[in-house]
Design a protein around this motif. Structure first.
Motif, PDB file in Angstrom:
ATOM      1  N   PHE A 373      13.682 -15.927 -48.680  1.00 27.00           N
ATOM      2  CA  PHE A 373      14.504 -16.332 -49.813  1.00 27.00           C
ATOM      3  C   PHE A 373      13.749 -15.928 -51.069  1.00 27.00           C
ATOM      4  O   PHE A 373      12.690 -16.456 -51.352  1.00 27.00           O
ATOM      5  N   SER A 374      14.295 -14.936 -51.787  1.00 23.52           N
ATOM      6  CA  SER A 374      13.580 -14.398 -52.937  1.00 23.52           C
ATOM      7  C   SER A 374      14.249 -14.864 -54.227  1.00 23.52           C
ATOM      8  O   SER A 374      15.426 -14.591 -54.463  1.00 23.52           O
ATOM      9  N   LEU A 375      13.497 -15.573 -55.069  1.00 21.67           N
ATOM     10  CA  LEU A 375      14.055 -16.117 -56.313  1.00 21.67           C
ATOM     11  C   LEU A 375      13.448 -15.391 -57.501  1.00 21.67           C
ATOM     12  O   LEU A 375      12.248 -15.468 -57.745  1.00 21.67           O
ATOM     13  N   GLU A 376      14.282 -14.691 -58.244  1.00 21.72           N
ATOM     14  CA  GLU A 376      13.857 -13.992 -59.452  1.00 21.72           C
ATOM     15  C   GLU A 376      12.638 -13.118 -59.196  1.00 21.72           C
ATOM     16  O   GLU A 376      11.690 -13.094 -59.992  1.00 21.72           O
ATOM     17  N   LEU A 377      12.664 -12.424 -58.083  1.00 21.73           N
ATOM     18  CA  LEU A 377      11.536 -11.576 -57.749  1.00 21.73           C
ATOM     19  C   LEU A 377      12.063 -10.283 -57.157  1.00 21.73           C
ATOM     20  O   LEU A 377      12.773 -10.308 -56.157  1.00 21.73           O
ATOM     21  N   ASP A 378      11.731  -9.157 -57.770  1.00 27.91           N
ATOM     22  CA  ASP A 378      12.182  -7.863 -57.275  1.00 27.91           C
ATOM     23  C   ASP A 378      11.016  -7.142 -56.619  1.00 27.91           C
ATOM     24  O   ASP A 378      10.258  -6.442 -57.274  1.00 27.91           O
ATOM     25  N   ALA A 403      18.192 -14.249 -54.940  1.00 23.43           N
ATOM     26  CA  ALA A 403      18.820 -14.963 -56.060  1.00 23.43           C
ATOM     27  C   ALA A 403      18.133 -14.520 -57.329  1.00 23.43           C
ATOM     28  O   ALA A 403      16.913 -14.620 -57.446  1.00 23.43           O
ATOM     29  N   ASP A 404      18.916 -14.021 -58.286  1.00 22.02           N
ATOM     30  CA  ASP A 404      18.278 -13.541 -59.513  1.00 22.02           C
ATOM     31  C   ASP A 404      19.224 -13.671 -60.694  1.00 22.02           C
ATOM     32  O   ASP A 404      20.436 -13.811 -60.539  1.00 22.02           O
ATOM     33  N   SER A 405      18.623 -13.610 -61.887  1.00 21.16           N
ATOM     34  CA  SER A 405      19.423 -13.717 -63.109  1.00 21.16           C
ATOM     35  C   SER A 405      19.731 -12.334 -63.652  1.00 21.16           C
ATOM     36  O   SER A 405      20.572 -12.188 -64.516  1.00 21.16           O
ATOM     37  N   MET A 418      22.737 -14.154 -54.654  1.00 19.42           N
ATOM     38  CA  MET A 418      23.199 -15.281 -55.472  1.00 19.42           C
ATOM     39  C   MET A 418      22.820 -15.075 -56.930  1.00 19.42           C
ATOM     40  O   MET A 418      21.819 -14.425 -57.234  1.00 19.42           O
ATOM     41  N   GLN A 419      23.628 -15.621 -57.820  1.00 22.72           N
ATOM     42  CA  GLN A 419      23.354 -15.509 -59.254  1.00 22.72           C
ATOM     43  C   GLN A 419      22.803 -16.816 -59.793  1.00 22.72           C
ATOM     44  O   GLN A 419      23.191 -17.881 -59.339  1.00 22.72           O
ATOM     45  N   LEU A 420      21.903 -16.721 -60.754  1.00 19.34           N
ATOM     46  CA  LEU A 420      21.511 -17.922 -61.480  1.00 19.34           C
ATOM     47  C   LEU A 420      21.110 -17.506 -62.883  1.00 19.34           C
ATOM     48  O   LEU A 420      20.899 -16.330 -63.153  1.00 19.34           O
ATOM     49  N   VAL A 461       9.908 -16.959 -51.618  1.00 16.57           N
ATOM     50  CA  VAL A 461       9.037 -16.270 -52.573  1.00 16.57           C
ATOM     51  C   VAL A 461       9.678 -16.322 -53.951  1.00 16.57           C
ATOM     52  O   VAL A 461      10.876 -16.094 -54.100  1.00 16.57           O
ATOM     53  N   LEU A 462       8.858 -16.641 -54.947  1.00 14.38           N
ATOM     54  CA  LEU A 462       9.395 -16.786 -56.298  1.00 14.38           C
ATOM     55  C   LEU A 462       8.614 -15.916 -57.255  1.00 14.38           C
ATOM     56  O   LEU A 462       7.413 -15.683 -57.080  1.00 14.38           O
ATOM     57  N   GLY A 463       9.288 -15.455 -58.311  1.00 17.70           N
ATOM     58  CA  GLY A 463       8.669 -14.498 -59.212  1.00 17.70           C
ATOM     59  C   GLY A 463       8.072 -15.127 -60.455  1.00 17.70           C
ATOM     60  O   GLY A 463       8.076 -16.342 -60.644  1.00 17.70           O
TER      61      GLY A 463
END
Lengths: 629, 180, 548
Positions: A373-378, A403-405, A418-420, A461-463
């Motif tokens: 699960f990747s949050l705001e991390l490319d 999930a990213d903005s 997913m969008q946030l 994993v989070l960015g």
């Protein structure tokens, strides 16, 4: 355990090992070409054939499972004839001109195998059919004439990196190594990681920058940690005559196991910024060359008792330098602002202290997970090697949620996107938590929850964006979620040594605030425009830098220091691994390491400094357990 | 016992292998103690003895009918034929001409090169040898020993000559074997 | 339709011809027609049997009666008395002693002629393949019913084992044993695959079953799935077989409608469903592991074995892969029992085999006969003899990777063990029959061209070796071959067998080995004399390196 006999020797191996593995464990020689310890066995080159008692024909030892009671001969006459024949065929297929190839004389596995078999000539002559050379790529040249179709490159591009750019077109004797659907390599989906070049046994895949500059026997090896990001891959820096020749991965390195990305492998050799070779002092409005003594005196006068001072350090520098920096500027000079140039993540560090114990996992968790699960991390753009671990598992049954903005290239591979909104991480995580525990009306959250719950060993994993906005509420939700799901947690922070900077408390956000003086320990970092602008109004600026830049051009005193290859030190990776790098090159004459420069400043200012950087590093509770490699 | 006779010749090569022979330096004195050096392209006698020699050494590959003649002549007149150097053993650098063919190569050399003017034309004198596909020596005549290298080391050549002189077939392997 | 009951052969060696064998032949033809016996009696010439003192000969079979010194005037009597009334004309009969040529089969066969016996092709051409009812009326799905209601999985594969059925795709592996292996491997998921890739040149037997009786395959696969514990199956049909794909798809649809595929078949709790996967023009995908790779979406490259598909097949799960013809036997075996099946054919190779007949013969097509028939019988009885009375020179049995045999092997029974003892391969049963106008070099060249084109390219010996062998044969056929080339071909043949990763490479060397073993003089004529004895090869001097 299995007992088998190879060349008269009785060998015991675990079940599941191949005959080749058994032979190698016993120190017996079996030649191979398409085989590589980091790849699944292919069984294509047929060079590793061995004589197995009772078998109808010779058997390929690289794929043959060892069985109890097997009797194997690795150099019967049949086997030796077969080896010579296979090599003869390979040489006859394409165009192998050893005379002017850059891997000839030691670095070519095909040539070495021919030498091992005592081949003095070719029994079969080639067809003299020319093949294409693809020189469209910035770093890699693909010469099909030398290709032996071993597939190591395509397997590596897929199995190790998960990129699947390289493949094969057509079949049989028309088989051709191609990128994507046969487009020039320079226009393909290649991400320039260079693994194919490293793994190619012949000179078919050529590293443009280093070809012909030095063979194995000519170069010196310097193994150390990469300083381009905080994954902390181990790499081998090859030098010759005090010059950088090539950067390679080491297959037996921990964590990255030989993989590198373009930032760590190719870009450093392209650096052509002008070096600073002598101290500079501003006189009558212009920067003039000066001696170290003169420069240091000017610094002493300018900094003096003034504590309206901002001191900033690059996180490309080792922990020893950062600790010394802090000692001088925070502890002794009481500067108003002492921090790093990195995007600070003070909330994260504070949370760890409040919690009282580390909560993040090692990057190894990414290698063996069934859901990421990747949050705001490319991970396609940054910290690429961690991205390789993720991408290469997607072809198995590992799932991916992104999930990213903003636009995220990893999303191309995801099962769910997913969008946030940036800044709304706390709410997002709260909704996700609720979905996991109670379900959700929202389709995306419901699906995410379902995927997360059915995973045995998920990895979150989070960015950096998250790390910067990591307020307590968000962190509490995150940790609770991780616990519910039994998930590993990894948070990407900043540049190479940002973790060390954080541990040393060099994590205050820097805003221009009318400082009277500034000390910038730049090292070899390329200063951002934002920083340059911020310093424009500061009356007295001292810069320690390796390369000339707009920042040094505007400074009042410039001290020339080493770049990464000329210095040594310890780095703390994002997941707590302490690794070292040693100097691979000798610095130019008048240039000192950042550490030496700082010591000179301390001496000039009559400051007694404490050199125990390691204890200082361990003072704070880290977000992830610190371990020495 | 008379000393074994040795003759050399070259074909489509750069003469580098013969330079490598000369690189045995003063050891040539030892060599001529053991063998009777007859003809070579760099000494007075140019043709191998009509009544035969023991060892014949050929440098260079075969790229025209004249080379064929030289190779066949050497094969006929020697007992042990050695192919010396990558050109003789594999075809070598000149063999790259096989990719484009003789016609295209001649055109490029005599008509289309940057140093040609409008009067450039391919020589067609009937006395000139006819160009063929570039071939390794063993594609035209049987070869007894191959010594690859570009060029082979002088040490390897010296070793081979001494072995042959003393009646043994040299073994080209391990550190004596290289194709570059 | 009437079955053939007699074979009449007229010797046609040069001496017999001098003494009027052709007139005897023509008269026989007329008389047989006059008595209306042409359906029951086949007439052909045989060139390698003769008796100097008694030429021309007329041999009647299966009676094993030999008439000697026959003239055209003797014919009406022989036809009326022997062929029509069944009484041997004793004063014309001679003893078999001193007969030259192979006549062993004559005495072995005494009593019964190898007649067609249709098990696999039972329904083909007789029912509408697009109508499931017609299949059902003809004992269709009875076997499945028996299996699901009265037999345990173990009983099913034991019955197949006992029948002695061996794979008909070319390898000849005992089918029941293969099912037993898969049944014995523990796994939650298993698969059954029907290999309908049929790309072996000269083979079109599976096509007839797929197009003419697709339900037989569906029923067989369901039985297999039950026996091994699978619930999902694939029929891999070569992409070129458009009609077969359409008909199989329709058959599957109809079977589903009738509840014969899907959940809870016959209310027994057994579930099984089938998918069709179309091939895309690669012969190598007929190799079972390459086929599996193809279904998985990868390049069709054979895997390293072990492990075999029985333990790790499709998606690494235990998988049964059977040929169409093999499967088509299953319903009949279940219905009639293993003992019934074992009684047909030979002890080592029970059952029937569908042979496809092609080449320089009068009648081409396919037949289904009990295993063990000889090539000579196929040519004489079913193919109605060589075209234009030519002599049999060369034949290829078993498709491209089968053996090239000279006429001297035409009396070897065509079953797995006899052929294997003789050092030749039966393969898929495609019989390519060539007369004296076929050049051995040309035949080998065409075959190697096929292999080099179809090689997947994974392993060096096959990828490089096939192309090199083709180039050498090309050179030989152009008159620029050397004796070294023959040594190279021999080495290539040996090493292709020894080193290749799969059956394609391993058997690609067979044509090379066979032409050197059985037709060496002809090959050497091309090299030493620069002559092609049959006049087929171009011999125009173009070297291979200039092509391709």
């Amino acid at each position: 355990m299995i007992k088998l006999t190879i060349d008269g020797k009785t060998i015991e191996v675990q079940e599941g090992k191949t005959v080749l593995e058994a032979a190698e464990a016993a120190g017996l020689y079996v030649p191979t070409l398409c085989h590589h310890p980091k790849l699944t066995p292919y069984g294509g080159c047929r060079l590793c054939m061995v004589d197995v008692e009772g078998a109808r024909t010779l058997q390929p030892s690289c794929t043959l499972p060892a069985t109890d009671g097997m009797v194997v001969n690795t150099h019967s006459e049949k086997v030796l004839n077969a080896r010579k024949f296979v090599l003869t065929l390979i040489f006859s297929e394409r165009n192998h001109f050893c005379m002017y190839c850059q891997v000839s004389d030691g670095d070519c596995e095909l040539q070495n195998r021919a030498y091992d078999e005592g081949m003095t000539h070719w029994e079969l002559q080639p067809n003299w059919q020319p093949f294409e050379v693809d020189a469209s790529h910035d770093f890699i040249v693909l010469d099909n004439n030398r290709c032996i179709l071993c597939r190591r490159c395509t397997r590596a591009c897929g199995e190790l990196v998960g990129n699947y750019t390289l493949g094969f077109e057509e079949r049989g004797a028309d088989s051709l190594l191609v990128a994507d659907y046969n487009v020039p390599l320079g226009e393909s989906t290649c991400i320039s990681c260079g693994t194919c070049v490293q793994i190619c046994p012949t000179g078919a895949l050529i590293d443009r920058q280093s070809a012909y500059q030095g063979k194995e026997t000519d170069v010196e090896h310097n193994i150390g940690v990469c300083v381009e990001c905080s994954v902390g891959c181990q790499r081998d820096v090859l030098t010759r005559d005090n010059r950088l020749v090539r950067i390679e991965g080491k297959w037996d390195a921990p964590l990255n196991n030989g993989l590198l990305c373009d930032k760590g492998r190719f870009f450093p050799l392209e650096d052509d910024r002008p070096r600073l070779l002598t101290p500079l002092v501003r006189k009558d409005g212009n920067l003039k060359a000066a001696t170290w003594e003169e420069a240091l005196n000017t610094i002493a006068k300018g900094l003096g008792q003034d504590n309206d001072l901002a001191a900033l350090a690059s996180t490309r520098l080792p922990s020893e330098d950062l600790a010394l920096f802090k000692s001088i500027f925070a502890d002794h000079l009481n500067a108003k602002m002492v921090t790093s140039l990195d995007d600070a993540t003070p909330d994260l560090a504070a949370y760890a202290e409040k919690l009282g114990k580390p909560f993040e996992s090692s990057l190894e968790a990414l290698k063996d997970t069934d859901l990421v699960f990747s949050l705001e991390l490319d991970l396609v753009d940054e910290h690429q090697v961690a991205g390789f671990f993720v991408k290469r598992q997607l072809m198995e049954s590992t799932k991916l949620i992104v999930a990213d903005s903003k636009e995220n290239r990893l999303a191309d591979h995801a099962n769910l996107v997913m969008q946030l909104e940036a800044g709304n991480e706390a709410d997002f995580l709260a909704s996700l938590s609720t979905a996991v525990v109670n379900g959700s009306a929202d389709e995306d959250f419901a699906q995410a929850a379902s995927l997360l719950k059915s995973a045995q060993k998920p990895c979150i994993v989070l960015g950096k964006t998250f790390a910067r906005n990591a307020n307590e509420q968000a962190m509490d939700t995150l940790l609770a979620l991780a616990e519910t799901l039994n998930a590993a947690l990894i948070i990407v922070k900043g540049n190479a040594n940002s973790m060390a900077a954080s541990q040393l408390g060099l994590d205050k956000p820097f805003k221009k605030n009318g400082y009277q003086s500034a000390f910038i320990m730049l090292g070899d970092e390329d200063p951002s425009q934002k920083l340059v602008k911020a310093l424009e109004e500061v009356p007295f600026v001292v810069a320690q830098a390796a390369y000339s830049s707009q920042l040094t051009g505007n400074a009042d005193v410039v001290l020339p220091v080493t770049m990464w290859a000329e210095q040594s030190g310890t780095y703390l990776s994002m997941d707590g691994r302490l690794q070292t790098i040693g100097a691979a090159l000798e610095a130019p004459e008048d240039v000192l390491t950042s550490h030496e420069a700082l010591l000179k400043i301390a001496e000039m200012l009559s400051i007694e400094i404490d050199q125990d950087w390691k204890s200082r590093l361990m003072e704070r509770v880290p977000t992830v357990a610190i371990k020495e490699n | 016992m008379t000393k074994p006779k040795v003759a050399t010749d070259w074909m489509c090569g750069c003469a580098g292998c013969h330079m490598s022979i000369l690189d045995i330096d003063e050891r040539i004195l030892k060599v001529v103690e053991l063998v009777d050096l007859r003809s070579s392209p760099i000494t007075d006698l140019k043709e191998p003895d009509k009544d035969g020699v023991t060892v014949g050494i050929l440098e260079g590959g075969i790229n025209n009918t004249h080379n064929e003649h030289v190779a066949k002549r050497m094969r006929e007149r020697c007992k042990i034929l050695i192919a010396l150097g990558d050109c003789a053993v594999f075809g070598g650098v000149p063999a790259m001409r096989n990719f484009c063919g003789v016609d295209a190569a001649l055109k490029r050399a005599y008509i289309e090169a940057e140093s040609n003017d409008e009067d450039g034309k391919i020589p067609s004198n009937p006395e000139l040898a006819e160009m063929t596909r570039v071939r390794a020596v063993h594609e035209v005549v049987p070869v007894d020993l191959h010594i690859p290298g570009c060029p082979p080391d002088a040490d390897v050549i010296f070793y081979a000559l001494v072995e042959l002189a003393e009646g043994r077939i040299p073994e080209i392997k391990d550190d004596k074997l290289h194709w570059h | 339709m009437k079955a053939t009951r007699s074979m009449v052969l007229v010797s046609s060696d040069p001496e017999s011809m001098d003494r009027g064998a052709l007139e005897v032949f023509n008269r026989l033809q007329k008389q047989i027609l006059a008595y209306g016996l042409q359906e029951e009696i086949t007439l052909s010439m045989i060139s390698d049997v003769s008796k100097k003192s008694a030429n021309p000969l007329v041999l009647v079979y299966p009676d094993a009666v030999i008439y000697g010194s026959v003239t055209a005037d003797d014919v009406p009597l022989i036809v009326e008395e022997h062929l029509y009334k069944g009484r041997v004309v004793e004063h014309k009969q001679i003893s078999p002693y001193d007969l030259t040529g192979k006549i062993a089969w004559l005495t072995a066969r005494k009593g019964t002629l190898p007649a067609e016996y249709r098990i696999v092709l039972k329904n083909v051409g007789l029912i509408d393949p697009e109508n499931i009812d017609e299949y059902i009326i003809n004992e269709g799905y009875e076997a499945l019913g028996t299996v699901l209601k009265e037999m345990t999985p173990e009983e099913v594969y034991t019955e197949i084992k006992n029948s002695g059925l061996r794979g008909r795709g070319g390898a000849g592996f005992p089918t029941g044993l293969k099912w037993q292996f898969v049944a014995g491997t523990k796994s939650e998921k298993k698969y059954v695959i029907c290999n309908a890739d049929e790309s072996e040149p000269g083979t079109f037997k599976d096509r007839l079953v797929l197009e003419g009786d697709p339900h037989a395959i569906i029923e067989a696969m369901s039985i297999a799935a039950y026996a091994v514990g699978a619930d999902e199956g694939f029929v891999y049909i070569r992409g070129e077989y458009g009609l077969a794909i359409t008909r199989m798809a329709k058959a599957i649809e109809q079977a589903r409608e009738y509840g014969l595929l899907g959940e809870d078949i016959f209310g027994t709790g057994f579930s099984f469903d089938l998918h069709i996967h179309a091939g895309a023009g690669a012969y190598i995908c007929g190799e079972e592991t390459a086929l599996i790779e193809s279904i998985e979406g990868n390049r069709g490259e054979p895997r390293a074995r072990p492990p075999y598909p029985t333990t790790a097949g499709l998606w690494q799960k235990p998988t049964v892969v059977n040929n169409v013809e093999t499967l088509a036997n299953i319903p009949a075996i279940i219905r009639n029992g293993a003992e019934w099946y074992k009684a047909i054919g030979t002890p080592s190779s029970p059952g029937t085999k569908v042979y496809t007949i092609l080449g320089n013969v009068n009648v081409t097509g396919l037949i289904e006969v009990p295993m063990g028939i000889t090539l000579r019988e196929v040519i004489s009885i079913y193919a109605r003899g060589m075209k234009n009375g030519a002599r049999l020179k060369i034949a290829q049995t078993g498709g491209s990777s089968g053996s090239i045999i000279p006429a001297s092997l035409q009396d070897t029974p065509m079953d797995f063990d006899s052929y294997s003892k003789a050092g030749v391969s039966l393969g898929s049963g495609a019989l390519l029959i060539g007369d004296e106008n076929v050049c051995a070099v040309d035949l080998a060249k065409v075959l190697l061209n096929f292999f080099r084109f179809e090689s997947c390219g994974k392993c060096n010996p096959c990828r490089i070796g096939n192309k090199r062998a083709y180039q050498i044969l090309w050179n030989i056929s152009e008159g620029v071959g050397t004796m070294q080339d023959l040594t190279d071909l021999s080495q290539l043949s040996d090493q292709l067998y020894e080193l290749s990763n799969c059956g394609l490479g391993q058997t690609a060397g067979s044509p090379l080995h066979d032409i050197l073993a059985h037709f060496r003089a002809e090959v050497e004529a091309h090299v030493k004399l620069k002559v092609c004895p049959t006049g087929v090869c171009q011999m125009s001097g173009r070297r291979a390196y200039q092509i391709d």
